[in-house]
Motif scaffolding. Structure first.
Motif, PDB file in Angstrom:
ATOM      1  N   PRO A 169      13.010  22.743 -18.933  1.00 49.78           N
ATOM      2  CA  PRO A 169      13.548  21.770 -19.727  1.00 49.78           C
ATOM      3  C   PRO A 169      13.259  21.592 -21.088  1.00 49.78           C
ATOM      4  CG  PRO A 169      12.150  21.114 -17.747  1.00 49.78           C
ATOM      5  CD  PRO A 169      11.955  22.693 -17.855  1.00 49.78           C
ATOM      6  N   GLY A 170      11.967  22.075 -21.482  1.00 52.00           N
ATOM      7  CA  GLY A 170      11.732  22.188 -22.816  1.00 52.00           C
ATOM      8  C   GLY A 170      12.715  22.677 -23.910  1.00 52.00           C
ATOM      9  N   TRP A 171      13.511  23.732 -23.388  1.00 45.05           N
ATOM     10  CA  TRP A 171      14.723  24.167 -24.263  1.00 45.05           C
ATOM     11  C   TRP A 171      15.904  23.387 -24.397  1.00 45.05           C
ATOM     12  CZ3 TRP A 171      14.645  29.089 -26.578  1.00 45.05           C
ATOM     13  CH2 TRP A 171      13.494  29.808 -26.535  1.00 45.05           C
ATOM     14  N   ARG A 172      15.824  22.281 -23.622  1.00 47.07           N
ATOM     15  CA  ARG A 172      17.007  21.508 -23.748  1.00 47.07           C
ATOM     16  C   ARG A 172      18.533  21.805 -23.958  1.00 47.07           C
ATOM     17  NH1 ARG A 172      14.561  16.391 -24.338  1.00 47.07           N
ATOM     18  NH2 ARG A 172      16.587  15.429 -25.291  1.00 47.07           N
ATOM     19  N   ALA A 173      18.679  22.837 -22.894  1.00 41.73           N
ATOM     20  CA  ALA A 173      19.942  23.538 -22.996  1.00 41.73           C
ATOM     21  C   ALA A 173      21.057  22.680 -22.911  1.00 41.73           C
ATOM     22  CB  ALA A 173      19.892  24.483 -21.568  1.00 41.73           C
ATOM     23  N   SER A 199      29.541  19.656 -11.211  1.00 40.07           N
ATOM     24  CA  SER A 199      28.316  20.062 -10.915  1.00 40.07           C
ATOM     25  C   SER A 199      27.015  19.332 -11.279  1.00 40.07           C
ATOM     26  CB  SER A 199      28.141  21.525 -11.476  1.00 40.07           C
ATOM     27  OG  SER A 199      29.198  22.511 -10.929  1.00 40.07           O
ATOM     28  N   THR A 200      25.850  19.318 -10.613  1.00 43.43           N
ATOM     29  CA  THR A 200      24.773  18.688 -11.371  1.00 43.43           C
ATOM     30  C   THR A 200      23.665  19.552 -11.026  1.00 43.43           C
ATOM     31  OG1 THR A 200      25.667  16.407 -11.026  1.00 43.43           O
ATOM     32  CG2 THR A 200      23.251  16.548 -11.154  1.00 43.43           C
ATOM     33  N   LEU A 201      22.677  19.803 -12.039  1.00 45.97           N
ATOM     34  CA  LEU A 201      21.554  20.459 -11.952  1.00 45.97           C
ATOM     35  C   LEU A 201      20.451  19.846 -12.309  1.00 45.97           C
ATOM     36  CD1 LEU A 201      22.738  23.758 -14.136  1.00 45.97           C
ATOM     37  CD2 LEU A 201      22.632  23.471 -11.587  1.00 45.97           C
ATOM     38  N   ARG A 202      19.289  20.133 -11.345  1.00 51.26           N
ATOM     39  CA  ARG A 202      17.949  19.367 -11.954  1.00 51.26           C
ATOM     40  C   ARG A 202      17.031  20.417 -12.591  1.00 51.26           C
ATOM     41  NH1 ARG A 202      13.832  16.122  -8.154  1.00 51.26           N
ATOM     42  NH2 ARG A 202      12.216  16.399  -9.449  1.00 51.26           N
ATOM     43  N   PHE A 203      16.648  19.895 -13.791  1.00 52.22           N
ATOM     44  CA  PHE A 203      15.412  20.654 -14.444  1.00 52.22           C
ATOM     45  C   PHE A 203      14.065  20.250 -14.219  1.00 52.22           C
ATOM     46  CE2 PHE A 203      18.213  22.631 -17.873  1.00 52.22           C
ATOM     47  CZ  PHE A 203      19.478  22.302 -17.620  1.00 52.22           C
ATOM     48  N   ARG A 204      13.525  21.088 -13.515  1.00 53.52           N
ATOM     49  CA  ARG A 204      11.998  20.817 -13.067  1.00 53.52           C
ATOM     50  C   ARG A 204      11.218  21.725 -13.951  1.00 53.52           C
ATOM     51  NH1 ARG A 204      14.711  21.652  -8.111  1.00 53.52           N
ATOM     52  NH2 ARG A 204      14.363  19.841  -6.709  1.00 53.52           N
ATOM     53  N   SER A 205      10.132  20.844 -14.558  1.00 46.53           N
ATOM     54  CA  SER A 205       9.102  21.363 -15.431  1.00 46.53           C
ATOM     55  C   SER A 205       8.399  22.512 -14.507  1.00 46.53           C
ATOM     56  CB  SER A 205       8.104  20.309 -15.991  1.00 46.53           C
ATOM     57  OG  SER A 205       7.346  20.027 -14.797  1.00 46.53           O
ATOM     58  N   ARG A 206       7.486  23.396 -15.341  1.00 42.50           N
ATOM     59  CA  ARG A 206       6.776  24.338 -14.734  1.00 42.50           C
ATOM     60  C   ARG A 206       5.645  23.747 -13.866  1.00 42.50           C
ATOM     61  NH1 ARG A 206       5.222  29.940 -16.775  1.00 42.50           N
ATOM     62  NH2 ARG A 206       3.623  30.320 -15.103  1.00 42.50           N
ATOM     63  N   ASP A 207       5.072  22.660 -14.251  1.00 48.02           N
ATOM     64  CA  ASP A 207       4.273  21.831 -13.452  1.00 48.02           C
ATOM     65  C   ASP A 207       4.726  21.577 -12.121  1.00 48.02           C
ATOM     66  OD1 ASP A 207       2.085  22.232 -15.105  1.00 48.02           O
ATOM     67  OD2 ASP A 207       2.075  20.289 -16.033  1.00 48.02           O
ATOM     68  N   GLU A 208       5.969  20.915 -12.076  1.00 54.57           N
ATOM     69  CA  GLU A 208       6.882  20.314 -10.959  1.00 54.57           C
ATOM     70  C   GLU A 208       7.020  21.560 -10.103  1.00 54.57           C
ATOM     71  OE1 GLU A 208      10.326  17.160 -10.876  1.00 54.57           O
ATOM     72  OE2 GLU A 208      10.135  18.144 -13.126  1.00 54.57           O
ATOM     73  N   VAL A 209       7.383  22.691 -10.514  1.00 50.96           N
ATOM     74  CA  VAL A 209       8.041  23.958  -9.832  1.00 50.96           C
ATOM     75  C   VAL A 209       6.483  24.311  -9.037  1.00 50.96           C
ATOM     76  CG1 VAL A 209       8.859  26.080  -9.665  1.00 50.96           C
ATOM     77  CG2 VAL A 209       9.871  24.506 -11.249  1.00 50.96           C
ATOM     78  N   GLU A 210       5.455  24.526  -9.918  1.00 47.54           N
ATOM     79  CA  GLU A 210       4.361  25.116  -9.387  1.00 47.54           C
ATOM     80  C   GLU A 210       3.811  24.079  -8.247  1.00 47.54           C
ATOM     81  OE1 GLU A 210       2.556  27.692 -13.059  1.00 47.54           O
ATOM     82  OE2 GLU A 210       1.635  25.981 -12.470  1.00 47.54           O
ATOM     83  N   SER A 211       3.677  22.733  -8.401  1.00 44.65           N
ATOM     84  CA  SER A 211       3.039  21.960  -7.266  1.00 44.65           C
ATOM     85  C   SER A 211       3.950  21.804  -6.306  1.00 44.65           C
ATOM     86  CB  SER A 211       2.773  20.610  -8.179  1.00 44.65           C
ATOM     87  OG  SER A 211       4.067  19.976  -8.753  1.00 44.65           O
ATOM     88  N   SER A 212       5.054  21.780  -6.585  1.00 43.03           N
ATOM     89  CA  SER A 212       6.265  21.931  -5.420  1.00 43.03           C
ATOM     90  C   SER A 212       5.852  23.006  -4.241  1.00 43.03           C
ATOM     91  CB  SER A 212       7.668  21.637  -5.614  1.00 43.03           C
ATOM     92  OG  SER A 212       8.046  22.851  -6.271  1.00 43.03           O
ATOM     93  N   LEU A 213       5.730  24.156  -5.054  1.00 42.16           N
ATOM     94  CA  LEU A 213       5.172  25.315  -4.164  1.00 42.16           C
ATOM     95  C   LEU A 213       3.939  25.207  -3.484  1.00 42.16           C
ATOM     96  CD1 LEU A 213       6.488  28.092  -6.859  1.00 42.16           C
ATOM     97  CD2 LEU A 213       7.538  27.374  -4.625  1.00 42.16           C
TER      98      LEU A 213
END
Ligand SMILES: C[S@@+](CC[C@H](N)C(=O)[O-])C[C@H]1O[C@@H](n2cnc3c(N)ncnc32)[C@H](O)[C@@H]1O
Length: 221
Positions: free
Chosen positions: A141-145, A199-213
Protein backbone atom coordinates in the motif's frame (compact mmCIF):
# COMPACT_ATOMS: atom_id res chain seq x y z
CA UNK A 1 -18.48 -14.04 -8.16
CA UNK A 2 -15.37 -13.33 -10.29
CA UNK A 3 -15.22 -10.04 -12.20
CA UNK A 4 -16.53 -9.95 -15.77
CA UNK A 5 -13.01 -9.68 -17.21
CA UNK A 6 -12.42 -13.24 -15.93
CA UNK A 7 -15.93 -14.69 -16.11
CA UNK A 8 -17.58 -13.17 -19.18
CA UNK A 9 -17.28 -15.45 -22.23
CA UNK A 10 -16.34 -12.51 -24.50
CA UNK A 11 -13.94 -10.83 -22.08
CA UNK A 12 -11.93 -13.81 -20.81
CA UNK A 13 -10.48 -14.51 -24.30
CA UNK A 14 -9.13 -10.93 -24.54
CA UNK A 15 -7.65 -10.82 -21.02
CA UNK A 16 -4.11 -11.94 -21.94
CA UNK A 17 -3.90 -9.37 -24.73
CA UNK A 18 -4.28 -6.49 -22.31
CA UNK A 19 -2.14 -8.02 -19.58
CA UNK A 20 1.23 -6.31 -19.19
CA UNK A 21 4.69 -7.73 -19.15
CA UNK A 22 4.67 -10.95 -17.07
CA UNK A 23 8.17 -11.04 -15.54
CA UNK A 24 6.48 -12.22 -12.37
CA UNK A 25 5.84 -15.61 -13.95
CA UNK A 26 9.57 -16.29 -14.45
CA UNK A 27 10.17 -15.22 -10.85
CA UNK A 28 7.51 -17.65 -9.69
CA UNK A 29 9.00 -20.48 -11.74
CA UNK A 30 12.38 -19.69 -10.17
CA UNK A 31 10.88 -19.90 -6.68
CA UNK A 32 9.26 -23.25 -7.53
CA UNK A 33 12.72 -24.45 -8.56
CA UNK A 34 14.39 -23.16 -5.41
CA UNK A 35 11.78 -24.92 -3.28
CA UNK A 36 12.11 -28.15 -5.25
CA UNK A 37 8.34 -28.12 -5.82
CA UNK A 38 7.11 -30.94 -8.08
CA UNK A 39 3.37 -30.61 -7.40
CA UNK A 40 2.17 -27.04 -7.74
CA UNK A 41 -1.27 -25.60 -7.17
CA UNK A 42 -2.01 -22.39 -9.07
CA UNK A 43 -4.83 -20.71 -7.13
CA UNK A 44 -6.79 -18.27 -9.31
CA UNK A 45 -4.98 -19.59 -12.38
CA UNK A 46 -7.13 -17.50 -14.72
CA UNK A 47 -6.19 -18.15 -18.34
CA UNK A 48 -3.45 -20.54 -17.24
CA UNK A 49 -0.26 -18.61 -18.18
CA UNK A 50 1.67 -19.76 -15.12
CA UNK A 51 0.11 -23.22 -14.83
CA UNK A 52 1.21 -23.99 -18.38
CA UNK A 53 4.79 -22.78 -17.76
CA UNK A 54 4.93 -24.90 -14.60
CA UNK A 55 3.70 -27.97 -16.50
CA UNK A 56 6.13 -27.33 -19.35
CA UNK A 57 8.93 -27.38 -16.77
CA UNK A 58 7.90 -30.96 -15.90
CA UNK A 59 5.80 -30.31 -12.82
CA UNK A 60 2.40 -31.76 -11.97
CA UNK A 61 -0.01 -28.86 -11.75
CA UNK A 62 -3.51 -28.11 -10.56
CA UNK A 63 -4.97 -24.84 -11.85
CA UNK A 64 -8.08 -23.70 -10.00
CA UNK A 65 -10.31 -20.74 -10.75
CA UNK A 66 -13.97 -19.86 -10.14
CA UNK A 67 -14.23 -18.20 -13.57
CA UNK A 68 -15.22 -20.88 -16.04
CA UNK A 69 -14.67 -18.64 -19.08
CA UNK A 70 -11.00 -18.14 -18.07
CA UNK A 71 -10.57 -21.89 -17.54
CA UNK A 72 -11.95 -22.50 -21.05
CA UNK A 73 -9.27 -20.16 -22.44
CA UNK A 74 -6.61 -22.01 -20.43
CA UNK A 75 -7.79 -25.44 -21.60
CA UNK A 76 -7.80 -24.33 -25.23
CA UNK A 77 -4.12 -23.33 -24.89
CA UNK A 78 -2.90 -26.52 -23.36
CA UNK A 79 -4.47 -29.93 -22.90
CA UNK A 80 -1.51 -31.61 -21.23
CA UNK A 81 -2.30 -34.36 -18.74
CA UNK A 82 0.17 -32.69 -16.38
CA UNK A 83 -2.46 -30.04 -15.55
CA UNK A 84 -5.72 -30.71 -13.77
CA UNK A 85 -8.06 -27.75 -14.28
CA UNK A 86 -10.50 -27.23 -11.43
CA UNK A 87 -13.51 -24.96 -11.49
CA UNK A 88 -13.63 -23.67 -7.94
CA UNK A 89 -12.44 -21.03 -5.55
CA UNK A 90 -9.61 -20.93 -3.06
CA UNK A 91 -11.83 -21.88 -0.14
CA UNK A 92 -13.07 -25.11 -1.70
CA UNK A 93 -10.05 -26.69 -3.35
CA UNK A 94 -9.85 -30.46 -3.71
CA UNK A 95 -7.05 -32.28 -1.86
CA UNK A 96 -3.88 -32.18 -3.96
CA UNK A 97 -0.94 -32.66 -1.59
CA UNK A 98 0.81 -29.71 -3.25
CA UNK A 99 4.44 -28.96 -2.45
CA UNK A 100 3.69 -25.37 -3.35
CA UNK A 101 0.61 -23.21 -3.87
CA UNK A 102 0.96 -19.93 -5.74
CA UNK A 103 -1.23 -16.88 -6.26
CA UNK A 104 -0.02 -14.51 -8.98
CA UNK A 105 -1.50 -11.39 -10.49
CA UNK A 106 -4.12 -9.78 -8.29
CA UNK A 107 -5.38 -13.01 -6.78
CA UNK A 108 -4.35 -12.36 -3.16
CA UNK A 109 -6.02 -8.94 -3.38
CA UNK A 110 -9.46 -10.15 -4.55
CA UNK A 111 -10.39 -11.37 -1.05
CA UNK A 112 -11.94 -8.21 0.30
CA UNK A 113 -12.97 -9.22 3.80
CA UNK A 114 -10.86 -10.76 6.54
CA UNK A 115 -13.27 -13.71 6.56
CA UNK A 116 -12.87 -14.40 2.83
CA UNK A 117 -9.09 -14.13 3.11
CA UNK A 118 -9.06 -16.50 6.12
CA UNK A 119 -11.26 -19.01 4.27
CA UNK A 120 -8.98 -18.84 1.23
CA UNK A 121 -5.87 -19.48 3.38
CA UNK A 122 -7.58 -22.41 5.08
CA UNK A 123 -8.67 -23.87 1.73
CA UNK A 124 -5.14 -23.57 0.36
CA UNK A 125 -3.67 -25.13 3.48
CA UNK A 126 -5.94 -28.14 3.06
CA UNK A 127 -4.67 -28.62 -0.51
CA UNK A 128 -0.99 -28.51 0.51
CA UNK A 129 1.09 -31.39 1.77
CA UNK A 130 2.28 -31.06 5.40
CA UNK A 131 4.93 -28.31 5.46
CA UNK A 132 4.08 -27.30 1.91
CA UNK A 133 4.68 -23.71 0.83
CA UNK A 134 2.40 -20.85 -0.13
CA UNK A 135 3.91 -18.12 -2.32
CA UNK A 136 1.92 -15.09 -3.38
CA UNK A 137 2.32 -11.49 -4.37
CA UNK A 138 0.40 -8.50 -3.12
CA UNK A 139 0.98 -4.81 -3.75
CA UNK A 140 2.50 -2.69 -1.01
CA UNK A 141 0.00 0.00 0.00
CA UNK A 142 2.93 2.37 0.67
CA UNK A 143 3.52 2.62 -3.07
CA UNK A 144 0.00 4.04 -3.53
CA UNK A 145 -0.31 2.45 -6.97
CA UNK A 146 -3.91 3.70 -7.27
CA UNK A 147 -2.66 7.30 -7.49
CA UNK A 148 -0.76 6.47 -10.66
CA UNK A 149 -3.76 4.52 -12.00
CA UNK A 150 -6.12 7.41 -11.19
CA UNK A 151 -3.94 10.03 -12.84
CA UNK A 152 -5.44 9.26 -16.23
CA UNK A 153 -8.11 7.24 -17.96
CA UNK A 154 -6.01 4.73 -19.89
CA UNK A 155 -6.99 3.62 -23.36
CA UNK A 156 -5.43 0.77 -25.21
CA UNK A 157 -6.48 -0.72 -28.55
CA UNK A 158 -5.32 -4.20 -29.51
CA UNK A 159 -5.96 -6.12 -32.72
CA UNK A 160 -6.69 -9.66 -31.60
CA UNK A 161 -6.55 -12.53 -34.11
CA UNK A 162 -10.02 -14.03 -34.65
CA UNK A 163 -11.68 -11.28 -32.57
CA UNK A 164 -10.64 -8.04 -34.23
CA UNK A 165 -9.86 -4.66 -32.76
CA UNK A 166 -10.78 -4.24 -29.09
CA UNK A 167 -10.43 -1.08 -27.03
CA UNK A 168 -9.85 -1.19 -23.29
CA UNK A 169 -10.55 1.92 -21.26
CA UNK A 170 -9.46 1.68 -17.59
CA UNK A 171 -10.26 4.05 -14.81
CA UNK A 172 -10.22 4.14 -11.04
CA UNK A 173 -13.81 4.47 -9.85
CA UNK A 174 -13.34 4.55 -6.09
CA UNK A 175 -10.61 4.71 -3.48
CA UNK A 176 -11.92 3.81 -0.02
CA UNK A 177 -8.77 2.41 1.49
CA UNK A 178 -7.91 -0.34 1.90
CA UNK A 179 -10.22 -0.97 -1.10
CA UNK A 180 -9.58 0.39 -4.58
CA UNK A 181 -12.09 -0.10 -7.39
CA UNK A 182 -11.28 -0.07 -11.07
CA UNK A 183 -13.50 -0.24 -14.13
CA UNK A 184 -12.48 -1.68 -17.47
CA UNK A 185 -14.72 -0.88 -20.42
CA UNK A 186 -14.16 -3.05 -23.49
CA UNK A 187 -15.42 -2.06 -26.93
CA UNK A 188 -15.41 -4.73 -29.63
CA UNK A 189 -15.09 -2.80 -32.87
CA UNK A 190 -16.24 -5.78 -34.98
CA UNK A 191 -19.83 -5.47 -33.71
CA UNK A 192 -19.81 -2.43 -31.44
CA UNK A 193 -20.44 -4.48 -28.27
CA UNK A 194 -19.45 -2.69 -25.08
CA UNK A 195 -18.86 -4.77 -21.95
CA UNK A 196 -17.92 -3.35 -18.56
CA UNK A 197 -15.92 -5.12 -15.88
CA UNK A 198 -15.68 -3.75 -12.35
CA UNK A 199 -12.99 -4.96 -9.96
CA UNK A 200 -12.12 -4.14 -6.37
CA UNK A 201 -8.76 -4.91 -4.80
CA UNK A 202 -7.78 -4.86 -1.16
CA UNK A 203 -4.39 -3.45 -0.25
CA UNK A 204 -3.09 -5.17 2.91
CA UNK A 205 -0.04 -3.91 4.72
CA UNK A 206 2.84 -6.27 5.36
CA UNK A 207 1.84 -6.40 9.06
CA UNK A 208 -1.72 -7.30 8.12
CA UNK A 209 -0.55 -10.02 5.75
CA UNK A 210 1.85 -11.47 8.31
CA UNK A 211 -0.64 -11.42 11.15
CA UNK A 212 -3.37 -12.92 8.99
CA UNK A 213 -1.05 -15.81 8.13
CA UNK A 214 -0.08 -16.37 11.76
CA UNK A 215 -3.74 -16.17 12.86
CA UNK A 216 -4.59 -19.20 10.75
CA UNK A 217 -4.28 -22.11 13.16
CA UNK A 218 -2.90 -24.52 10.55
CA UNK A 219 -0.22 -22.01 9.52
CA UNK A 220 0.75 -21.28 13.10
CA UNK A 221 1.41 -24.94 13.91
C1 LIG B 1 -5.79 -10.94 -12.17
S1 LIG B 1 -6.35 -12.57 -12.41
C2 LIG B 1 -4.82 -13.46 -12.25
C3 LIG B 1 -4.82 -14.75 -13.03
C4 LIG B 1 -3.51 -15.52 -12.99
N1 LIG B 1 -3.16 -15.90 -11.64
C5 LIG B 1 -2.40 -14.72 -13.61
O1 LIG B 1 -1.44 -14.37 -12.92
O2 LIG B 1 -2.48 -14.46 -14.83
C6 LIG B 1 -7.20 -12.93 -10.87
C7 LIG B 1 -7.85 -14.29 -10.87
O3 LIG B 1 -8.37 -14.55 -9.56
C8 LIG B 1 -9.52 -15.33 -9.74
N2 LIG B 1 -10.35 -15.35 -8.53
C9 LIG B 1 -11.32 -14.47 -8.18
N3 LIG B 1 -11.89 -14.86 -7.03
C10 LIG B 1 -11.25 -15.99 -6.64
C11 LIG B 1 -11.41 -16.90 -5.54
N4 LIG B 1 -12.34 -16.68 -4.60
N5 LIG B 1 -10.61 -17.99 -5.47
C12 LIG B 1 -9.67 -18.20 -6.43
N6 LIG B 1 -9.49 -17.39 -7.50
C13 LIG B 1 -10.27 -16.30 -7.60
C14 LIG B 1 -10.21 -14.67 -10.94
O4 LIG B 1 -11.22 -15.48 -11.51
C15 LIG B 1 -8.99 -14.43 -11.84
O5 LIG B 1 -8.77 -15.49 -12.72
Amino acid sequence: MPDAIFAHPRLAPVYDWFDGDRDDLAACLGIAGELGAERVLDVGCGTGCLAILLAESGRTVMGADPANASLEVAKAKEATARITWVHGDAATLPPFGADLAVMTGNVAQVFLTDEDWARALQGIHAALRPRGYLVFETRRPGWRAWEKWAAEVRRLVVDIPGIGSVEQRSEVTDVSLPLVSIRGTYTFHADGAVIVSDSTLRFRSRDEVESSLVRQQPFAS
